[in-house]
Every structure is written in C-alpha cells, then in structure tokens.
Design an enzyme around this catalytic site. Structure first.
Site, PDB file in Angstrom:
ATOM      1  N   ARG A 167     -30.575  65.898  61.058  1.00 26.60           N
ATOM      2  CA  ARG A 167     -29.552  64.850  60.910  1.00 26.60           C
ATOM      3  C   ARG A 167     -29.017  64.433  62.282  1.00 26.60           C
ATOM      4  O   ARG A 167     -28.695  63.265  62.503  1.00 26.60           O
ATOM      5  CB  ARG A 167     -28.414  65.320  60.005  1.00 26.60           C
ATOM      6  CG  ARG A 167     -27.666  66.538  60.514  1.00 26.60           C
ATOM      7  CD  ARG A 167     -26.429  66.853  59.700  1.00 26.60           C
ATOM      8  NE  ARG A 167     -25.776  68.068  60.172  1.00 26.60           N
ATOM      9  CZ  ARG A 167     -24.512  68.361  59.955  1.00 26.60           C
ATOM     10  NH1 ARG A 167     -23.747  67.521  59.281  1.00 26.60           N
ATOM     11  NH2 ARG A 167     -23.995  69.485  60.394  1.00 26.60           N
ATOM     12  N   HIS A 192     -33.483  38.489  23.695  1.00 25.27           N
ATOM     13  CA  HIS A 192     -32.031  38.409  23.520  1.00 25.27           C
ATOM     14  C   HIS A 192     -31.606  36.940  23.561  1.00 25.27           C
ATOM     15  O   HIS A 192     -31.300  36.414  24.630  1.00 25.27           O
ATOM     16  CB  HIS A 192     -31.323  39.183  24.634  1.00 25.27           C
ATOM     17  CG  HIS A 192     -31.707  40.630  24.711  1.00 25.27           C
ATOM     18  ND1 HIS A 192     -30.884  41.636  24.247  1.00 25.27           N
ATOM     19  CD2 HIS A 192     -32.817  41.232  25.190  1.00 25.27           C
ATOM     20  CE1 HIS A 192     -31.467  42.806  24.444  1.00 25.27           C
ATOM     21  NE2 HIS A 192     -32.638  42.583  25.024  1.00 25.27           N
ATOM     22  N   HIS A 242     -30.752  41.018  30.428  1.00 27.02           N
ATOM     23  CA  HIS A 242     -31.358  40.885  29.105  1.00 27.02           C
ATOM     24  C   HIS A 242     -31.356  39.424  28.652  1.00 27.02           C
ATOM     25  O   HIS A 242     -32.186  39.036  27.826  1.00 27.02           O
ATOM     26  CB  HIS A 242     -30.620  41.752  28.083  1.00 27.02           C
ATOM     27  CG  HIS A 242     -29.159  41.475  28.004  1.00 27.02           C
ATOM     28  ND1 HIS A 242     -28.251  42.041  28.868  1.00 27.02           N
ATOM     29  CD2 HIS A 242     -28.434  40.676  27.169  1.00 27.02           C
ATOM     30  CE1 HIS A 242     -27.033  41.619  28.564  1.00 27.02           C
ATOM     31  NE2 HIS A 242     -27.112  40.788  27.553  1.00 27.02           N
ATOM     32  N   HIS A 280     -24.167  71.449  45.557  1.00 31.64           N
ATOM     33  CA  HIS A 280     -24.508  70.586  46.681  1.00 31.64           C
ATOM     34  C   HIS A 280     -25.912  70.847  47.229  1.00 31.64           C
ATOM     35  O   HIS A 280     -26.350  70.135  48.137  1.00 31.64           O
ATOM     36  CB  HIS A 280     -23.487  70.763  47.810  1.00 31.64           C
ATOM     37  CG  HIS A 280     -22.196  70.045  47.562  1.00 31.64           C
ATOM     38  ND1 HIS A 280     -21.461  70.215  46.411  1.00 31.64           N
ATOM     39  CD2 HIS A 280     -21.504  69.145  48.310  1.00 31.64           C
ATOM     40  CE1 HIS A 280     -20.373  69.467  46.467  1.00 31.64           C
ATOM     41  NE2 HIS A 280     -20.380  68.799  47.607  1.00 31.64           N
ATOM     42  N   PHE A 298     -26.946  63.933  46.095  1.00 30.25           N
ATOM     43  CA  PHE A 298     -26.310  62.788  45.453  1.00 30.25           C
ATOM     44  C   PHE A 298     -27.258  61.615  45.256  1.00 30.25           C
ATOM     45  O   PHE A 298     -26.829  60.531  44.840  1.00 30.25           O
ATOM     46  CB  PHE A 298     -25.069  62.370  46.238  1.00 30.25           C
ATOM     47  CG  PHE A 298     -24.015  63.432  46.284  1.00 30.25           C
ATOM     48  CD1 PHE A 298     -23.756  64.218  45.170  1.00 30.25           C
ATOM     49  CD2 PHE A 298     -23.313  63.687  47.449  1.00 30.25           C
ATOM     50  CE1 PHE A 298     -22.802  65.220  45.204  1.00 30.25           C
ATOM     51  CE2 PHE A 298     -22.351  64.689  47.499  1.00 30.25           C
ATOM     52  CZ  PHE A 298     -22.093  65.462  46.370  1.00 30.25           C
ATOM     53  N   SER A 300     -20.974  63.727  58.706  1.00 28.63           N
ATOM     54  CA  SER A 300     -21.995  64.656  58.221  1.00 28.63           C
ATOM     55  C   SER A 300     -23.389  64.043  58.238  1.00 28.63           C
ATOM     56  O   SER A 300     -24.373  64.707  58.539  1.00 28.63           O
ATOM     57  CB  SER A 300     -21.660  65.113  56.796  1.00 28.63           C
ATOM     58  OG  SER A 300     -20.476  65.874  56.766  1.00 28.63           O
ATOM     59  N   GLU A 342     -21.425  56.145  46.331  1.00 27.56           N
ATOM     60  CA  GLU A 342     -22.871  56.234  46.590  1.00 27.56           C
ATOM     61  C   GLU A 342     -23.671  55.243  45.745  1.00 27.56           C
ATOM     62  O   GLU A 342     -24.628  54.621  46.224  1.00 27.56           O
ATOM     63  CB  GLU A 342     -23.387  57.657  46.286  1.00 27.56           C
ATOM     64  CG  GLU A 342     -22.809  58.738  47.164  1.00 27.56           C
ATOM     65  CD  GLU A 342     -21.600  59.396  46.542  1.00 27.56           C
ATOM     66  OE1 GLU A 342     -21.263  60.512  46.975  1.00 27.56           O
ATOM     67  OE2 GLU A 342     -20.998  58.814  45.614  1.00 27.56           O
TER      68      GLU A 342
END
Length: 673
Positions: free
Chosen positions: A366, A40, A80, A482, A446, A393, A420
């Site tokens: 978790r 490029h 590039h 989900h 996700f 969460s 995210e």
C-alpha cells in the site's frame, strides 16, 4: 371560363400535440413488451409525459453526434423500464435504433436488451438494472461535468445530468450514499426525476415504506419539488426551475403506472408483465391511439425528429468555440475525452523501477502504491484519486492532489466518506462521462459493499481502478471481520476484471502501469498492510507482471513449483531455500494476476508452472480456484476458515501459512516428487 391549373405547395404537417408524442412512447412500450412476451410496460407508460417534456424542450443532445462531449446526460436508473429509452432513441432519430430493433426487444443479439446495456446502442449512457446504480452513476457524471468545467471552462463544458429513478432506486441503500455525496458537493446541474407511482412488484409501496422522500432529499442538501407527472406545464416549469438551482434537484413526478391501461393502470400487474392483447386494445381506445402495432404516424414521428434536431445549432456553436480555443487546450481536451494518457509517464515509470532495484525497500505494498502514484499523478492529470474515509490507510492521496470541494472543483482528490458502495458507482459514472481515470480506495474485505459496481465496471469495460488494501490476515489485530478470506477468489470469478496482488514494490509499480493502460478493463489492486521485502532485486525493463505470472526464481531440474501471490511470495522464496537444504529443487512462480496469466498461450503457462513438478500454491486466502494451477495432487497452503484477532506473525503461524509448513507438506508427499 376554364380555371387555371394552380400548383399548390405541399403544406407542412401539423405539429403533433404533447399527448400524441407521449402516446407514441406508450404504444411502442406496450407493443414491444407484448411481442417479446416479457418486460415492464408500466413505467414507460407512466413516465411518457415527463420524458416527452424533457427530450422535446430541455435535453441538449444531437442524435447525429451521440458522443458530443457537452451533451446532456440522461440516465435511466430504473432500467427495467428500458423501452422508455429505446422508444426515445428511435423517435428522436438515433441512426442505430430502428423500428426493427424495437420489434426484437429482449431477443438474443438485439440492441434492445431487457435492461439498457452500455455500448449496445448510441444514447445509452450506462448499463442499468441493479437499482440505484444508475442514480449513483449520474452523480459521477454530474461531478465530472463540474470538474471538467473547472479545467476547460464553461464554453467547452456546461451540461446537465438527468436521472430517471423509481421507488426501487430510492429504496436501495446506495441511493442514500449517492444523494448525500451529491448534496454535500452542491452538484447543481444534477436533476433527478422520480417516478412517484407508489407501486412496486409486490404491490403498493405502502407495504414497505412511509418516508417523506422530499424531506429526505432536502435533508441531504437538495432542492425538492413535487409535480403532477401527467401535467405538461407543471413538468416544464419544474425542470426550468431546477436548471437554475445551485443545488441538485429532486422532482417528484406523481404518475400512474401504465397510464391509459383500462384495468391495470395504477396496479402492480403492469409492473413486470405484458399487458395482454385485450388490455392493449382497451388502452389504445382510451388513449385515442388507433394505429397498428409499431406504427408511428408521420406527423408524430416528424415532431419527434424535430426534437432530435433542436440542439444541432448548439453543437455547431460548441465546435466553433473549441476550434477557436488555444491548440494546447484543444489537445488536452481531446486526449482527456478519448481516454488518452500524456506522453512521458513511461520514462518516469522506468526510472522509478530502477530506483526500487537500487534501494530495495522493505515496505507494505500500500505504501509502494502511494510512491508510484507520487510519480504518476503529476504526469497524468486525468488520474483522480479518492478513498472511502481511509485515506491514511489506503495511501491514495499524493502531494499533487488537492481536494475537490463544493467551492473548488479543480482538485483531483475526492473524500468519499464512509460510502464504499456509492464511491465505486460514482467512479463508474466518471469513467462513463469521459475525461478522467478514477481510482478509489477502501479495505479489500469491503469489496463486498462494492461488488455490484465492480461487476458493472467489468460488464461495461470501464477503466476504473479499485485500490483495496489490507488484503489478508496480515492486517492483524482488527480480526476476522476485517480479514478478507474468500474475496480474492470471488473477485477473480468476475469476467473482464484484472485482480492484481503484487509481491513487492516493483510488482506494485508494474501492476499500476497495467491498470492505467487497460482502457477497457477495470482493475483491483489488492495491497498489503504489512511490510514486504523487495524480491525483484535487479532492474528489468520488461513489465513481467504483464503476463500475469512468471518464474521469479528458477532452479535446475526443479521437482517442485511454488506458486504464490502478494505477501506469500516471500514465504515461497524462504521455502525454496529450505527445500534446497534438503536437496529438493524448487522454483518460485509469482502470480500477481491470474486473469492475465490465463490469457497467455498454453506453452508459456506450462513452461512457467513446470510440466512434471509437484505444484504448491501459497496464498493467505481461500483455496477456491487454485486447483486449475496445482491439479488434484497439488498442495494448497492457505486459509480454510475465517481469520482471528492477533498480530500478523502469530496469525500466519497459527494458520500454518509458513515456509516450514510448505517444506513439511512437500516432504510428506515423498514419492510424488
């Protein structure tokens, strides 16, 4: 009368003009792309004036000290246009970037890859190519600069982060997440130079966009300027103004792509293809560049090398200040930059494992993750947490972590918002900057948003920890949108990525220990929403997860090997008891990390899996990839479709992921065992 012989002192070569220095970049870009017959050339030729002003007059760097922690960072987000960066590295005197390296542009084994690759050569701050990633990395670097300055003072940390972005970078969705986050935090030492050439591969950008980019950035809390990208004085004035801002700054540099090319300048024809010999000949004539390919006249090279030497006094002064600081600060600073971990955490970690064996908690992994972080975060100040609007969460915040704000960068927790994509790229930028071990959370499903950044972290070998909770249909009622099904398999397909799916609190702690100890490998921690019993009921000092898989519960003369991960290891243990009641001996293998298990020698792997047993894999996810462990005659108990919305116990029963189903299929094999 004879004249005396007079010895004249050699006169220093006249300094090269701005145009000569910029044209050196253009010529090298044209020549390298032409020789490779690939690349490029347009962007390096168009942005040569901007790059010349930046590197000659502003950028704080020393090619002889490429790892100077307080250097300015330059990120070529529009990767590039890599020949722009390679030309600058050669011209300013980086020892490992020679003219021969430029001649080998885009060739096998060359440092000068098609897009800049972190680690291939000094001065390449990050791997770029996927558009927008470099811009978000730069946000992470600028954020790290502010956070490091809050810890160690402006005498030791005070530098700018510059990113060169193209239209494609700003079209990609990640750019909006990144600039919004940077504007909110008022990262005043972040300066983005936009190559505003109005050209994309398909043609004029008017084909696809009509937004007012300056107003877009201003709406996100940035300062925005517009300058002529070939006006040396205007560029210099704009950068000087940006350096004084308390907000991040966008400088829109109106340029002509392939500046100097007689027929292809300003067209998409120069974007991703060599110019061709005749066009290059015409460009040389138009630019007044009469030198042979890859030839840089001495006076021009000398001026560029002088630019590379401009900050040596700054480096020396920085070293003196660091040496004069308190020994404790010097030690902490050196450890942070080197990626070291303070001593003492291992002892606290072992005590935590002993406590787990005693208390035998029944909790979601978790939650177990948060509890081990409560132990580690006070001991490892370099750990920086965060979440994409799912803190409660993901359980990523602990008592030791105060939030990072625009008014206070001394905190250690980042509220990324619903971003995210940018979160993961920002964490990559933090790891690249040095000084921190970032971790951030969202839901496992996700990772589809996060995948480009996760892949680049693996490609660059960065210690970044992706905390991905709600790891299966066990999340229940939120339903198939989900519930991750194919995600574990797709993540495991990424080279140099550790995907951990722990079965209980003890395995979760061990996986965290492995993640923070892996200095050149990113990690994904796939953690459950639902409660899981403690399966490792006895304390063992050895980190059993370090081998990726191990025999959790053995059986004499086992005919069946039950292999499971995460929440399904509990089902394997239940199935083992049910099979024993039918006089079928089965052993249970926990496989928290297939990547680490695959790295073990074949003798260990065969011993764990059993050489002549029926193999049964149990995982509430896609079965893709499990055949390598269970063989063609093995059994897979898992998902063959998307999930559904219902309480977790109902879902496991509905999809046949139960101990009873394991027994039924094993018995049905009959003669196989």
């Amino acid at each position: 009368m004879k004249s005396a012989n007079i010895m004249l002192k050699p006169q220093p070569a006249a300094a090269a003009s701005h145009q000569e220095m910029a044209n050196a970049i253009r010529a090298l870009a044209m020549d390298a792309v032409e020789q490779a017959n690939s690349g490029h050339p347009g962007m390096p030729m168009g942005m040569a004036d901007v790059a010349t002003v930046l590197f000659r007059d502003f950028l704080k760097f020393d090619p002889t000290q490429p790892h100077w922690p307080d250097r300015d960072r330059f990120v070529l987000s529009a990767g590039h246009g890599s020949m722009l960066l390679y030309a600058l590295l050669y011209l300013t005197g980086y020892q490992d970037m020679t003219i021969e390296d430029l001649k080998r542009f885009r060739q096998l084994g060359a440092k000068t890859a098609g897009h800049p690759e972190y680690g291939h050569a000094q001065g390449i701050e990050t791997t770029t190519g996927p558009l927008g990633q470099g811009l978000a990395n730069a946000v992470g670097m600028a954020l790290s600069e502010r956070m490091m300055a809050a810890r160690f003072g402006s005498d030791h940390v005070s530098h700018y982060t510059y990113a060169l972005a193209g239209d494609g970078c700003l079209m990609e969705g990640i750019s909006q997440e990144a600039i919004s986050f940077a504007g909110h935090l008022k990262l005043g030492k972040l300066i983005v130079l936009w190559d505003d050439n109005s050209i994309s591969i398909d043609g004029p950008t008017s084909l696809t966009t009509s937004e007012n980019m300056l107003k877009r950035f201003e709406a996100a809390g940035w300062n925005a300027q517009a300058v002529g990208g070939h006006d040396e004085a205007a560029i210099r004035k704009a950068i000087a103004k940006a350096q004084k801002s308390d907000k991040p700054t966008l400088i829109a540099c109106k340029t002509t792509i392939a500046f100097g090319a007689p027929t292809k300048a300003g067209t998409s024809a120069s974007h991703g293809s060599p110019l061709g010999k005749e066009e290059i000949k015409g460009a040389r004539e138009k630019l007044g560049w009469s030198y042979a390919p890859f030839e840089i006249p001495d006076h021009i090279l000398a001026s560029w090398r002088a630019a590379g030497e401009r900050s040596r006094a700054d480096y020396a002064a920085w070293v003196r200040k660091l040496e004069a600081s308190k020994p404790e600060l010097r030690e902490r600073f050196a450890r942070a930059i080197a990626g070291g971990i303070p001593q003492g955490w291992q002892e606290a970690f072992d005590q935590f494992k002993k406590m787990l064996a005693e208390k035998k908690p029944n909790e979601a992994t978790r939650k177990s993750s948060q509890e081990i972080l409560e132990v580690l975060n006070p001991l490892i100040n370099e750990l920086i947490g965060g979440s994409a609007d799912l803190t409660g969460s993901n359980n990523t915040k602990t008592k030791a972590l105060a939030p990072v704000t625009a008014a206070d960068f001394a905190g250690r927790y980042l509220y990324y918002g619903v971003r995210e994509h940018a979160m993961c790229a920002v964490m990559n930028g933090m790891a690249l900057h040095g000084g921190f071990i970032p971790y951030g959370g969202t839901f496992l499903v996700f990772t589809d948003y996060c995948r480009p950044s996760i892949r680049l972290a693996a490609l660059m070998g960065l210690r970044v920890i992706f905390v991905m909770t709600h790891d299966s249909i066990g999340l229940g009622e939120d339903g198939p949108t989900h519930q991750p099904v194919e995600h574990l398999a797709s993540l495991r397909a990424i080279p140099n990525l550790q995907v951990f799916r722990p079965a209980d609190a003890t395995e979760t702690a061990e996986c965290w220990a492995l993640a923070i100890s892996s200095a050149s490998t990113p990690s994904v921690l796939a953690l459950s929403r639902q409660n899981l019993p403690t399966l490792r009921t006895e304390y063992v000092k050895e980190n059993l997860c370090a081998r990726g898989g191990y025999v959790l519960s053995d059986a004499l003369n086992a005919k069946v090997t039950l292999i499971a991960t995460g929440s399904e290891v509990m089902l394997a243990m239940q199935a083992q008891k049910l099979l024993a009641a039918q006089n079928i001996a089965a052993k249970v293998v926990s496989l928290p990390c297939t990547e680490l298990f695959d790295a073990q020698d074949s003798a260990y792997r065969h011993d764990v899996l059993g050489k002549s047993t029926l193999k049964v894999a149990i995982e509430a996810a896609s079965g893709y990839g499990w055949q390598k462990y269970i063989g063609e005659k093995g059994i897979f108990i898992g998902m063959k479709s998307f999930g559904a919305s219902a309480p977790a116990p109902d879902l496991y029963k509905h999809f046949g992921i139960t101990a009873e189903e394991v027994v039924r299929q094993v018995v049905a094999k009959g003669k196989s065992i």
